[in-house]
Write an enzyme that holds these catalytic residues in place. Structure first.
Site, PDB file in Angstrom:
ATOM      1  N   GLU A  79       0.834  -1.212   0.000  1.00 58.35           N
ATOM      2  CA  GLU A  79       0.000   0.000   0.000  1.00 58.35           C
ATOM      3  C   GLU A  79       0.866   1.259   0.000  1.00 58.35           C
ATOM      4  OE1 GLU A  79      -3.057   0.401  -0.592  1.00 58.35           O
ATOM      5  OE2 GLU A  79      -3.698  -1.681  -0.514  1.00 58.35           O
TER       6      GLU A  79
ATOM      7  N   TYR B  96      -6.700   6.150   4.501  1.00 63.72           N
ATOM      8  CA  TYR B  96      -6.797   5.221   3.380  1.00 63.72           C
ATOM      9  C   TYR B  96      -6.026   3.935   3.660  1.00 63.72           C
ATOM     10  CZ  TYR B  96      -5.842   2.789  -0.847  1.00 63.72           C
ATOM     11  OH  TYR B  96      -5.703   1.771  -1.753  1.00 63.72           O
TER      12      TYR B  96
ATOM     13  N   ASP C 196      -9.617   5.903  -2.238  1.00 66.14           N
ATOM     14  CA  ASP C 196      -8.560   6.691  -2.862  1.00 66.14           C
ATOM     15  C   ASP C 196      -9.166   7.322  -4.113  1.00 66.14           C
ATOM     16  OD1 ASP C 196      -8.780   4.676  -4.702  1.00 66.14           O
ATOM     17  OD2 ASP C 196      -6.624   4.444  -4.972  1.00 66.14           O
TER      18      ASP C 196
END
Ligand code: SF4
Length: 346
Positions: A36, A119, A137
């Protein structure tokens, strides 16, 4: 009922069309977190080899926390946005020191770690922790804005509508898959410029399509003009070695090894050697956040390899691949070396 149907169609679509990505074979929060962070602002294709090399070098969070920061930077060089690499190690150290090396998977706990925002915490907690959270996102904002016909800024006025819809979808189950499915759908079908509505299994549901306003949704902020700046750089070569400089704290790209360079408005770095025989100058552009920097580089040959001052290091030209420089510096170096007739002169 409609939402349930949407959830079912989405997960079916994902089973058929989901991409096989290396981090999808993992469920441990460390690997999910790493992917991520790497994927922020960076394309999947670029990330894959970095991710694989990084996991090989630092297979778990303790190894990463204990590694010399130079090693971490070295593995990151070329991926850009270097504050991510610094935060990455800080985060690993926090996990080592405050969580006895066990990477948390709960949303609220993840938010306490450096470099993890809403996020990323949603992504990790839904994929590795099965928490029902939508990870919003830009990609998901685009799909949900189009589905719901939200014309307001999805990060501001439109956020609540989008978030509450996304949360309901995630709450129907398999939130990690819901997030990854939407991500893939955004990359394969609901593209930013030319969405492939003819292939879309949600076309009947999509407000933007129904109102013929796909090209107007999602909201786009007016583009910020890039600020133009000038910087000076130096290539110093002696005995087949190149002088590199560690970007000082507080400067752009702090901690990264690079050619010595400074903005026109700054002083040259302390400890920079005296100039030698200048053999060429070249200019390349580099972009840092919303700045476009014209990087004017002078290349000098020094008679002897002076003892490097603090923050400097001589690196053998043959070993450059071990410590890749940022791309613009590599280009400048290549131009400078090409301008020499053979390496004999250096
Ligand atoms: S119909 Fe078009 S705009 Fe709407 S979700 Fe599908 S691909 Fe995106």
């Amino acid at each position: 009922v409609q939402l349930k149907e949407l959830h079912r169609v989405l997960l079916n679509w994902y089973k058929k069309h989901g991409r096989a990505l290396p981090w999808r074979t993992r469920t441990d929060p460390y690997a999910i977190w790493l992917s991520e962070i790497m994927l922020q602002q960076t394309r999947v294709e670029t990330v894959i080899p970095y991710y694989q090399r990084f996991l090989k070098a630092f297979p778990d969070v303790i190894t990463l926390a204990d590694a010399p920061s130079d090693e971490v930077m070295k593995m990151w060089t070329g991926l850009g946005y270097y504050s991510r690499a610094r935060n990455l190690q800080k985060c690993a150290q926090s996990v080592r020191d405050s969580f006895r090396g066990v990477f948390p998977t709960e949303f609220e706990t993840l938010l306490e770690l450096p470099g993890i925002g809403d996020y990323t915490a949603s992504a990790i907690s839904s994929i590795a922790g099965s928490e029902p959270r939508i990870a919003l996102d830009g990609n998901l904002e685009r799909i949900l804005s189009r589905w719901l016909g939200v014309r307001e800024n999805p990060k501001k006025e439109g956020r609540l509508t989008i978030l509450s819809f996304g949360q309901k979808l995630a709450a129907l189950g398999s939130a990690g898959d819901v997030n990854q499915a939407l991500m893939d759908f955004a990359n394969q079908v609901c593209l930013p410029k030319h969405p492939r509505c003819d292939l879309c299994p949600f076309a009947n549901f999509c407000s933007a399509k129904a109102t013929n306003s796909v090209s107007e949704i999602p909201y786009r902020a007016p583009k910020k003009e890039k600020v133009l700046l000038l910087a000076h750089g130096r290539i110093f070569i002696a005995n087949n070695h190149l002088l590199i400089h560690r970007r000082p704290n507080g400067a752009w790209l702090a901690g990264l090894w690079d050619l010595p360079w400074w903005l026109e408005t700054e002083r040259s770095p302390k400890g920079l050697p005296k100039e030698g025989r200048r053999f060429t100058t070249c200019a390349v552009f580099r972009t840092i956040t919303h700045h476009k920097i014209r990087f004017e580089v002078e290349a000098h040959i020094l008679g002897v390899k002076t003892k490097p001052k603090d923050g400097f290091q001589w690196l053998s030209l043959a070993a450059l691949s071990d410590l890749p420089l940022p791309k613009p510096s590599e280009r400048a170096l290549e131009m400078a070396l090409n301008s020499l007739e053979g390496r004999k002169q250096i």
